[in-house]
Write an enzyme that holds these catalytic residues in place. Sequence first.
Site, short mmCIF file in Angstrom:
data_model
loop_
_atom_site.label_atom_id
_atom_site.label_comp_id
_atom_site.label_asym_id
_atom_site.label_seq_id
_atom_site.Cartn_x
_atom_site.Cartn_y
_atom_site.Cartn_z
N PHE A 175 4.73 -47.24 63.98
CA PHE A 175 4.51 -45.78 64.04
C PHE A 175 3.33 -45.38 63.17
O PHE A 175 3.30 -44.29 62.62
CB PHE A 175 5.79 -45.03 63.65
CG PHE A 175 7.03 -45.65 64.23
CD1 PHE A 175 7.24 -45.62 65.60
CD2 PHE A 175 7.95 -46.31 63.43
CE1 PHE A 175 8.36 -46.23 66.15
CE2 PHE A 175 9.06 -46.93 63.98
CZ PHE A 175 9.28 -46.89 65.35
N THR A 202 5.78 -50.80 72.29
CA THR A 202 5.26 -49.88 73.29
C THR A 202 5.28 -50.49 74.67
O THR A 202 5.24 -49.76 75.67
CB THR A 202 3.81 -49.52 72.92
OG1 THR A 202 3.13 -50.74 72.60
CG2 THR A 202 3.78 -48.62 71.72
N GLY A 242 2.13 -42.99 73.60
CA GLY A 242 2.89 -43.49 72.46
C GLY A 242 3.28 -42.42 71.46
O GLY A 242 4.28 -42.56 70.75
N GLU A 243 2.51 -41.37 71.37
CA GLU A 243 2.74 -40.38 70.32
C GLU A 243 3.17 -39.02 70.86
O GLU A 243 3.93 -38.30 70.20
CB GLU A 243 1.47 -40.20 69.49
CG GLU A 243 1.08 -41.46 68.75
CD GLU A 243 -0.30 -41.36 68.13
OE1 GLU A 243 -0.39 -41.09 66.93
OE2 GLU A 243 -1.28 -41.54 68.86
N ASN A 258 3.94 -48.17 83.82
CA ASN A 258 5.32 -48.62 83.98
C ASN A 258 6.22 -47.47 83.57
O ASN A 258 6.34 -47.16 82.38
CB ASN A 258 5.57 -49.86 83.11
CG ASN A 258 7.00 -50.38 83.22
OD1 ASN A 258 7.94 -49.63 83.38
ND2 ASN A 258 7.15 -51.69 83.15
N GLN A 278 8.83 -44.61 75.61
CA GLN A 278 7.92 -44.08 74.60
C GLN A 278 8.18 -42.60 74.36
O GLN A 278 8.20 -42.13 73.22
CB GLN A 278 6.47 -44.30 75.03
CG GLN A 278 6.01 -45.73 74.87
CD GLN A 278 6.22 -46.21 73.45
OE1 GLN A 278 5.61 -45.72 72.51
NE2 GLN A 278 7.11 -47.16 73.28
#
Lengths: 735, 148
Positions: free
Chosen positions: A235, A463, A700-701, A628, A635
Amino acid sequence: MTTIQQPRILGAGVNRVDGPLKVTGQARYPNDFNLPGMAYAAVVRSTIPSGRIRRMDTTAAEKSPGVLEVITHENADHLGEAPPSFVKNPQPPLQDDVIRFYGQYIAVVVADTQQNATAAARRIEVEYDRHEALLDPHDPRAERIKDPWGEDTAWGDVRTALNRAPVMIDQTYTTSENTNNPLGLFTTVASWDGDTLTLHDSNQWPNMIQQVVAAMFGVPRDAVRVLTPFVGGGFGAGLRCWSHIPLAVMAARHVGRPVKLELTRPEMFTGLGHRTASINWIRLGATRDGRLTAIEHESLTTLPLDGDEYEPCSSVSTWSYASPNVTTRDQQVRLNIPWTNFMRAPGDAQGNFALESAIDELAWEVGLDPLEIRLLNYAEVDPKTGRPWSSNALRQCLEVGARRFGWSERNPEIRSMRDGHELVGYGVAGVSFFWYQQPCSARVIVKGDGSAYVRSAVTDIGTGTYTIMAQLAAGLLGLEVDQVEMQLGDSSMPVGTAAGGSGLTAALGSAVHDACGRLIQKFVDLAGTDPFSPLANVPFEDIEVSEGRLFRKGEPTRGESLARILAVHGLTELSADGNSTPNSPEQLGMTPAGARGARFVEVRVDEDLGRIRVARIVTVNDGGRILNEKLARSQILGGTVGGVGMALFEETVTDKDTGRIANATFGDYLIPVNADIPDVHIEFVGEPDAFNPIGVKGVGEIGLVGVAPAIANGIFHATGKRIRALPITMDMLMD
Amino acid sequence: MTTLTVNGTEYPLDLADPRVTLLDALRDRLDLTGTKKGCDQGACGACTVLSDGRRILACLTLAAQCDGREITTIEGLESHPMQDAFVRHDAFQCGYCTSGQIMSAVALLGENRAGTDADIREYMSGNLCRCGAYSNIVAAVREVARNA
Ligand code: FES
Ligand code: FES
């Protein structure tokens, strides 16, 4: 052959390819490596925030059972300077007697077992000369850094616009320090063999660790090999070369044996950095019908004495909504605190909380539906440059999310919805995330049997890089996913970039795309040298790939398999290297838009006790092309959980007098548990992004961003209480 | 000499140092590193193993206490449906909490505490997942519990 084919492979929710290793306990994380003859290290940390070490008594520790070595600043190796990457790395530890924060490493003890090392470390006695510490961001003596990144922005005339605005919001929003706390204890296992060094290390960027360690220890870069095939989360915590890494390397050199240095949970709070607290001042000017005429956003965040950090909280206000007049300014203040560092959506998480709370306040002020005000002020083009977006489905995120959530059933009055003794509130927030990409490289190799593998020195922190890169290469080479293996986590592979900034998929994916294109070109060239090949004289543009074969477009029978081309030419494999560098917005004439999103939450607040419960969440995101969906959903889910933590639980508490982090355990620093997380509905909208060849925007964020303001806005709807500070706790809601 | 029985195998262990936890014995001495350490303070569940079929925290258990007990770790599961369900539901990301989650979930089935989603959430709350895979963990446990 530059377009992405095989949509049935791309986007498909194939299972994580490393899943079987993870559910059987066979995936090896850095602290799972036990090397022959390995010794164990334990660190000693300072117990004052500022001053000098007057005296250290290590006699008892040295005599302690099993102890092999005690290293302090008095006998530490002199190490070379740590080079910066895109940010600074901590300078080598134990080089002087100066204490800069509470918890700084001041010694390392090496022993035959962990128990002996830990016990001996407690026996080191330290006397300090204490200096007065800077711990309060408002301390006038603390150094202030204005416009730290040269990104302060202004267009139009905010002053005049605010003065003339019929409606104005002028508020301050604060967020607490948070600690990344990946579950995996960061560990370095260092082992020297002559002048070469191997590290099993927890990080998000093996080549960066390799470079920094090589520079500190004065060895060539190639003499250092960093292995990180698995890491227990990051992270952002693994984006710098933290001081325990050189400590482990130094310890291994001193004792002439491999050394394992595994941080304890409390050490994870001081040793790896944390999300800075932030103060955001926002002024919004608007017309009576809710159209923005001015946004002014300033932020103040914290820095350690000798570090840097990129946390532009106010930047969100330059790209989230259309406004003719905008000013943003960021400042940082240096304190005697452990390093501040990236944590999932740095700057954005805090800045978005402030902006999306303020927009909500504006909606109430002008009597507009909080959803409507966001649609009304949607930025059709990049408000700063006027350039079109590379893609932007924020509007769809809001509209689709509202439908899924049932926003229309919301009673617009505050305190109007209840269920028994619980007040019910609906909250919404929009998210416009930034875009980020670094150069990256990859090698793609096709083997004699027609299967392939891809190599790049990156990490998969959870991830899904192993999986989605295998899918991507399979799609580009016309193979099945299980015919492609992604290899990563080894600094000796082609140079990879950081798993950070939501930029790895774009960077590595573009490199894999480039490598696959070159590789197919090589196959076509090779086939062209064989006059009997059905592909002879077929121009490259007319080639298609499918099921492991190259063939002429429209003539599937006129082709040859990759395996056969290799066999005909007596080759066991053929490889190609690919690179990617970010495109330039000027050249493409568009502004790269990061991911976009909308959050809808139902909160329930116990009227008597102020207890807050998140009852359901709808999160809709535009991540460009989704490679995907199953993994991308994970995520977003993970980000959502992090967002609930930020909103309701997480606060790293520093004692104002001593600078000690007072809650540095999982018992005291609260993160969401399973029972805290309600049903989360996740959906993707949007189209492939035009800014990179594979059309992705990182996801991811973004999942974390916007959750906190949506919850705060929902709490306002439920209770009529506007909470402008995170985390929101029940005491804030009691009358 | 203490004898640790792990996954059906007996390991004689010289525990001259009584401070050695079950977790450290598994990881450092028996090289059974599937069981993870997330806090070493009993607060995260990463070290969850079964002791005579009941879930315990290996970091809060001294190795010396385990003489005569049957310890089961993730390495001792033989293709349990829970493992497969975790993969299909993507019930993890980094995978670091996964061994503990799966051991807890397997024990949960035996405790008859997986009847409702609310129960699953509640009784799986001793296992932190910082990657935030919670909803997928619930889905995996629910599926296995229904089919059990
Ligand atoms: S390591 Fe045992 S509970 Fe965290
Ligand atoms: S999968 Fe990373 S902590 Fe659960």
